[in-house]
Design an enzyme around this catalytic site. Structure first.
Site, PDB file in Angstrom:
ATOM      1  CE  LYS A  36      52.044 -61.753  78.339  1.00 20.50           C
ATOM      2  NZ  LYS A  36      52.480 -61.906  76.944  1.00 20.50           N
ATOM      3  NE  ARG A 131      57.653 -60.946  71.619  1.00 20.45           N
ATOM      4  CZ  ARG A 131      56.629 -60.912  72.484  1.00 20.45           C
ATOM      5  NH1 ARG A 131      56.600 -59.990  73.437  1.00 20.45           N
ATOM      6  NH2 ARG A 131      55.656 -61.786  72.412  1.00 20.45           N
TER       7      ARG A 131
END
Ligand code: PLP
Length: 374
Positions: A36, A131
């Site tokens: 990414k 998260r």
């Protein structure tokens, strides 16, 4: 050559990736090479595959699609929970996705049935960083529900730490993930193909003799690209920390007073005027700014100091040097600076092989260049 540019040394990235793949192999851990931070640039993805990563992983379906379009056929994981609105694209391009929500899993099942495909899924477990992740007590029930979904194949469990609250991967939280994986394997009578313990911040735990348990995969981005572990930003022994550098061009170079004059108010970015012991400094202005990079994450060459940055200008104290206008200066980057530079349309990306950046002034001829990405 274009400036500013990210100069990406594919040989050093190869070395870093293969070093990590080999070391982790000794502990029975495979590597997902995370793409990414470089938007799935196929040159880098191919380099990771040559170095022996088992999967490619990206958080964005666009990047996975880009790598597919470049002809990469190896297994790819979407490492962020899919958006329901993108379920069909996820099933079309990713072999596997990480998941935490039944609504998303149902949408993937529907999309997979329509596409006459099987989509693999890994469930993320919450281990305290808060998260993504299913609360541990709910995991076994959700695994059962997932196993009943048509065209969905349950592949295992994963966890992610140190990204939101800085919770450190350790024997306690990794043992919790292993124990859950073992219970699920016991119930179903077969081992889980993937138990993915985390990201680059898990390396310290592995390399200091952590109890590996059932963990058999890590998803690595930053450590491969920057050669550092993210918990303390320390170099990982044996890895290159200069595989990627940012090169910017000097557009003004003058000896100037170190203190501003006139009535002082706030500047564009709220900086307080810098203080400097010397009355005059060799000041260089570079054509790069906050639109291109996170300047707080740049490390200048030895002897240079970053004084300030605005949208389009970076101001250096060049110490005893007086870099000529038009010369180039190379910086090391941290992860935040790398992300911003990679995504800036103003920063070009250049792939080099065996670059040596040992002195501040980079000459184009030092690099044997391979290709220039769009
Ligand atoms: C970004 C990311 C990774 C890779 O993290 P690094 O610190 O770059 O190794 C791994 N897993 C998930 C879920 C991520 O979002």
């Amino acid at each position: 050559m274009n400036t500013p540019r990210l100069q990406i040394d594919l040989n050093k990235i190869f070395d870093n990736a293969s070093m990590l793949v080999q070391r982790l192999k000794a502990d029975g851990i495979t590597v997902t090479g995370v793409t990414k931070a470089f938007l799935g640039a196929p040159q880098i993805a191919q380099t990771l595959l040559r170095a022996g990563v088992t999967f490619l992983g990206d958080s964005r379906i666009e990047n996975i699609e880009k790598m597919r379009q470049a002809g990469i056929t190896e297994p790819m994981m979407l490492i962020r929970s899919p958006m329901i609105s993108q379920a069909a694209r996820v099933v079309a391009s990713a072999n596997l996705s990480v998941n935490t929500e039944m609504a998303v899993l149902s949408a993937l099942s529907t999309a997979a049935q329509m596409a006459r495909k099987t989509h693999e899924v890994m469930l993320m477990v919450e281990l305290g960083d808060l998260r993504e992740g299913i609360m541990p007590q709910d995991v076994e029930r959700i695994v059962q529900e997932v196993r009943d979904l048509p065209n969905i194949k349950f592949m295992g469990l994963g966890a992610n730490l140190a990204c939101r609250n800085g919770v450190v991967p350790d024997n306690r939280n990794m043992a919790e993930l292993s124990a859950l994986a073992n219970r699920i394997a016991h119930t179903s009578g077969s081992c889980l193909p993937i138990v993915s313990g985390g990201n680059s911040s898990n390396l310290e735990w592995v390399f200091t003799g952590g109890t590996i348990g059932s963990i058999n995969n890590l998803r690595l981005g930053e450590s491969i690209l920057l050669g550092r572990e993210p918990l303390h930003r320390e170099p990982i022994p044996g890895l290159h920390t200069d595989a990627i550098s940012l090169v910017a061009e000097v557009i003004e170079s003058k000896t100037k007073p170190s203190k501003p004059w006139g009535t002082i108010a706030q500047s564009a970015f709220n900086d307080i005027a810098s203080t400097c012991a010397r009355p005059e400094i060799n000041q260089a202005v570079l054509a790069i700014g906050r639109q291109d990079v996170d300047p707080d994450g740049l490390r200048p060459p030895i002897g240079f100091e970053i004084l300030d940055t605005s949208s389009d200008h970076l101001i250096l104290n060049a110490g005893d040097e007086k870099p000529s206008v038009g010369s180039e200066i190379a910086f090391q980057l941290n992860y935040s600076a790398l992300l911003r530079a990679m995504t800036s349309p103003h920063v070009s990306k250049t792939f080099v092989q065996n670059a040596t950046i040992s002195h501040p002034f980079v000459k184009t001829s030092d690099f044997a260049f391979q290709s220039d990405a769009a």
